[in-house]
Design a protein around this motif. Structure first.
Motif, mmCIF file in Angstrom:
data_model
loop_
_atom_site.group_PDB
_atom_site.id
_atom_site.type_symbol
_atom_site.label_atom_id
_atom_site.label_comp_id
_atom_site.label_asym_id
_atom_site.label_seq_id
_atom_site.Cartn_x
_atom_site.Cartn_y
_atom_site.Cartn_z
ATOM 1 N N VAL A 277 5.390 -2.602 -1.028
ATOM 2 C CA VAL A 277 4.086 -2.293 -1.631
ATOM 3 C C VAL A 277 3.390 -3.613 -1.984
ATOM 4 N N GLY A 278 2.480 -4.033 -1.115
ATOM 5 C CA GLY A 278 1.903 -5.373 -1.160
ATOM 6 C C GLY A 278 2.651 -6.202 -0.128
ATOM 7 N N THR A 279 2.047 -6.346 1.035
ATOM 8 C CA THR A 279 2.767 -6.877 2.197
ATOM 9 C C THR A 279 2.366 -8.312 2.555
ATOM 10 N N TRP A 280 1.101 -8.637 2.274
ATOM 11 C CA TRP A 280 0.553 -9.982 2.545
ATOM 12 C C TRP A 280 0.810 -10.384 4.005
ATOM 13 N N LYS A 281 1.528 -11.481 4.247
ATOM 14 C CA LYS A 281 1.733 -11.913 5.643
ATOM 15 C C LYS A 281 2.885 -11.159 6.310
ATOM 16 N N GLY A 282 3.631 -10.389 5.508
ATOM 17 C CA GLY A 282 4.700 -9.571 6.095
ATOM 18 C C GLY A 282 6.106 -10.086 5.849
ATOM 19 N N SER A 283 6.233 -11.124 5.039
ATOM 20 C CA SER A 283 7.546 -11.754 4.894
ATOM 21 C C SER A 283 8.613 -10.802 4.328
ATOM 22 N N SER A 284 8.350 -10.181 3.186
ATOM 23 C CA SER A 284 9.369 -9.268 2.614
ATOM 24 C C SER A 284 9.545 -8.047 3.520
ATOM 25 N N MET A 285 8.441 -7.530 4.030
ATOM 26 C CA MET A 285 8.520 -6.339 4.888
ATOM 27 C C MET A 285 9.346 -6.618 6.147
ATOM 28 N N LYS B 103 -4.516 -2.316 -12.015
ATOM 29 C CA LYS B 103 -5.054 -1.102 -11.371
ATOM 30 C C LYS B 103 -4.096 -0.594 -10.294
ATOM 31 N N VAL B 104 -3.574 -1.516 -9.485
ATOM 32 C CA VAL B 104 -2.655 -1.106 -8.415
ATOM 33 C C VAL B 104 -1.385 -0.523 -9.038
ATOM 34 N N LEU B 105 -0.847 -1.220 -10.020
ATOM 35 C CA LEU B 105 0.405 -0.751 -10.637
ATOM 36 C C LEU B 105 0.208 0.628 -11.275
ATOM 37 N N PHE C 230 2.528 -1.439 2.781
ATOM 38 C CA PHE C 230 1.234 -0.969 2.255
ATOM 39 C C PHE C 230 0.403 -2.165 1.810
ATOM 40 N N ASP C 231 -0.777 -2.298 2.379
ATOM 41 C CA ASP C 231 -1.676 -3.394 1.965
ATOM 42 C C ASP C 231 -3.074 -3.111 2.499
ATOM 43 N N TRP C 232 -4.059 -3.718 1.844
ATOM 44 C CA TRP C 232 -5.421 -3.625 2.388
ATOM 45 C C TRP C 232 -5.850 -4.959 3.016
ATOM 46 N N PHE C 233 -5.028 -5.990 2.870
ATOM 47 C CA PHE C 233 -5.220 -7.315 3.470
ATOM 48 C C PHE C 233 -6.437 -8.072 2.931
ATOM 49 N N LYS C 234 -6.907 -7.653 1.738
ATOM 50 C CA LYS C 234 -8.061 -8.349 1.147
ATOM 51 C C LYS C 234 -7.652 -9.268 0.000
ATOM 52 N N GLY C 235 -6.383 -9.296 -0.325
ATOM 53 C CA GLY C 235 -5.928 -10.129 -1.444
ATOM 54 C C GLY C 235 -6.126 -9.437 -2.785
ATOM 55 N N HIS C 236 -5.846 -10.184 -3.860
ATOM 56 C CA HIS C 236 -5.924 -9.608 -5.210
ATOM 57 C C HIS C 236 -7.355 -9.566 -5.729
ATOM 58 N N VAL C 237 -7.686 -8.479 -6.392
ATOM 59 C CA VAL C 237 -8.933 -8.416 -7.149
ATOM 60 C C VAL C 237 -8.533 -8.365 -8.617
ATOM 61 N N LEU D 54 -4.604 0.657 -2.310
ATOM 62 C CA LEU D 54 -3.556 1.348 -3.078
ATOM 63 C C LEU D 54 -4.104 1.999 -4.349
ATOM 64 N N VAL D 55 -5.296 1.608 -4.766
ATOM 65 C CA VAL D 55 -5.901 2.220 -5.952
ATOM 66 C C VAL D 55 -6.580 3.538 -5.561
ATOM 67 N N LYS D 56 -7.337 3.488 -4.466
ATOM 68 C CA LYS D 56 -8.184 4.660 -4.156
ATOM 69 C C LYS D 56 -7.546 5.650 -3.187
ATOM 70 N N VAL E 76 12.088 0.848 -2.673
ATOM 71 C CA VAL E 76 10.659 0.561 -2.860
ATOM 72 C C VAL E 76 10.522 -0.804 -3.526
ATOM 73 N N PHE E 77 9.817 -1.699 -2.860
ATOM 74 C CA PHE E 77 9.598 -3.029 -3.434
ATOM 75 C C PHE E 77 8.153 -3.112 -3.906
ATOM 76 N N ILE E 78 7.968 -3.245 -5.222
ATOM 77 C CA ILE E 78 6.624 -3.340 -5.796
ATOM 78 C C ILE E 78 6.280 -4.819 -5.961
ATOM 79 N N ASP E 79 5.363 -5.284 -5.121
ATOM 80 C CA ASP E 79 4.997 -6.703 -5.172
ATOM 81 C C ASP E 79 3.488 -6.862 -5.161
ATOM 82 N N CYS E 80 2.859 -6.206 -6.122
ATOM 83 C CA CYS E 80 1.413 -6.318 -6.264
ATOM 84 C C CYS E 80 1.135 -6.200 -7.760
HETATM 85 C C1 LIG Z 1 2.004 -10.992 -3.697
HETATM 86 S S1 LIG Z 1 1.296 -10.309 -2.258
HETATM 87 C C2 LIG Z 1 2.665 -9.551 -1.450
HETATM 88 C C3 LIG Z 1 3.703 -10.537 -0.975
HETATM 89 C C4 LIG Z 1 4.760 -9.983 -0.039
HETATM 90 N N1 LIG Z 1 5.439 -8.822 -0.580
HETATM 91 C C5 LIG Z 1 5.792 -11.064 0.269
HETATM 92 O O1 LIG Z 1 6.893 -11.046 -0.320
HETATM 93 O O2 LIG Z 1 5.480 -11.950 1.075
HETATM 94 C C6 LIG Z 1 0.387 -8.946 -2.912
HETATM 95 C C7 LIG Z 1 -0.399 -8.143 -1.901
HETATM 96 O O3 LIG Z 1 -1.022 -7.036 -2.566
HETATM 97 C C8 LIG Z 1 -2.219 -6.707 -1.855
HETATM 98 N N2 LIG Z 1 -3.151 -5.912 -2.673
HETATM 99 C C9 LIG Z 1 -3.783 -6.279 -3.815
HETATM 100 N N3 LIG Z 1 -4.593 -5.275 -4.236
HETATM 101 C C10 LIG Z 1 -4.472 -4.255 -3.334
HETATM 102 C C11 LIG Z 1 -5.049 -2.966 -3.206
HETATM 103 N N4 LIG Z 1 -5.946 -2.499 -4.086
HETATM 104 N N5 LIG Z 1 -4.674 -2.193 -2.157
HETATM 105 C C12 LIG Z 1 -3.771 -2.648 -1.247
HETATM 106 N N6 LIG Z 1 -3.196 -3.865 -1.315
HETATM 107 C C13 LIG Z 1 -3.530 -4.659 -2.345
HETATM 108 C C14 LIG Z 1 -2.797 -8.067 -1.494
HETATM 109 O O4 LIG Z 1 -3.686 -7.945 -0.383
HETATM 110 C C15 LIG Z 1 -1.536 -8.903 -1.209
HETATM 111 O O5 LIG Z 1 -1.277 -8.994 0.166
#
Ligand SMILES: C[S@@+](CC[C@H](N)C(=O)[O-])C[C@H]1O[C@@H](n2cnc3c(N)ncnc32)[C@H](O)[C@@H]1O
Length: 241
Positions: free
Chosen positions: A77-85, A179-181, A106-113, A152-154, A171-175
């Protein structure tokens, strides 16, 4: 896509307080100057990999072994470049090759808001390329892996409504944004099997100020554990109740 380089190393080095981290980052700067071919670094990776990063992946492996005989899938949950996944995808390929277990990233690839209760410095961080990750998965022939590109919010609730059958054992929570949590943790917890594991990258850690109270409010009387050899992920929960 942004890559770590000597400039980002210098920035991270400034923030790092531990002597071990400083020594390792100095080693990395020395390595960068050597211009060693990428293939050499990958084939000889134990020379170059930091102990913290290695310990992180040993944790993933140890937790994977605990749930190997359960029937659910895996969520990153939060995949970024895909390393953990991709590490999880490779564990499944090596250890559960005929099991049908799938890894969902699971990711939207837009980074953190950044929300009002989140750490400022994460705003805009972790943007990555969906296309590049898809290409890497294809070239690595990791057919056991699916990327779910959603907010992941909407959109997570409607994703689960469309996939009512889906259950997870890992399940790995990495975001770590509030709001996401708030939205994702209760939903993933409800889809986690008995004896399955939820892994938390930032429980009890100031980088994700909301993570502890959101987790506490969802997991009931289940114990929050950690490994003695690593602080990242900082905690895990085996769902007993
Ligand atoms: C810390 S990174 C994940 C790192 C990854 N698990 C790793 O170990 O390399 C957090 C990810 O959460 C995603 N993220 C943040 N807000 C989000 C949202 N509302 N919906 C989906 N993904 C979200 C970001 O795009 C980012 O890629």
């Amino acid at each position: 896509m942004k890559f770590d380089n000597i400039k980002t190393l210098n920035q991270r080095l400034k923030k790092n307080k531990s002597k071990d981290d400083k020594d390792y980052f100095n080693f990395l700067k020395y390595i960068e100057k050597q211009k060693i071919p990428t293939t050499e670094i990958i084939f000889q990776f134990p020379i170059y990999l930091g102990e913290k990063n290695l310990a992180r992946h040993i944790q993933f492996y140890e937790l994977f072994k605990k749930v190997q005989n359960l029937s659910g899938h895996i969520a990153d949950v939060g995949t970024w470049k895909g390393s953990s996944m991709i590490f999880m995808s490779k564990l499944v390929k090596i250890l559960e090759n005929n099991s049908g277990t799938k890894v969902y990233g699971f990711d939207w690839f837009k980074g953190h808001v950044q929300g009002k209760n989140d750490k400022k410095e994460h705003q805009g961080k972790y943007k990555s390329s969906y296309a590049e990750l898809k290409k890497n998965l294809k070239m690595l022939k990791l057919n056991n892996t699916k990327i779910i590109k959603i907010d992941l919010v909407k959109n997570l609730r409607s994703f689960f409504n469309k996939n009512k059958w889906l259950r997870f054992k890992y399940v790995f929570i990495d975001c770590g944004t509030e709001k996401v949590l708030e939205n994702a943790v209760p939903l993933f917890w409800s889809k986690l099997l008995k004896n399955g594991v939820m892994i938390l990258d930032h429980y009890n850690n100031p980088t994700s100020p909301s993570e502890s109270y959101i987790i506490d409010s969802v997991i009931g009387s289940n114990s929050i554990e950690k490994f003695h050899f690593s602080d990242h992920p900082s905690a895990f929960i085996i769902k007993k109740k």
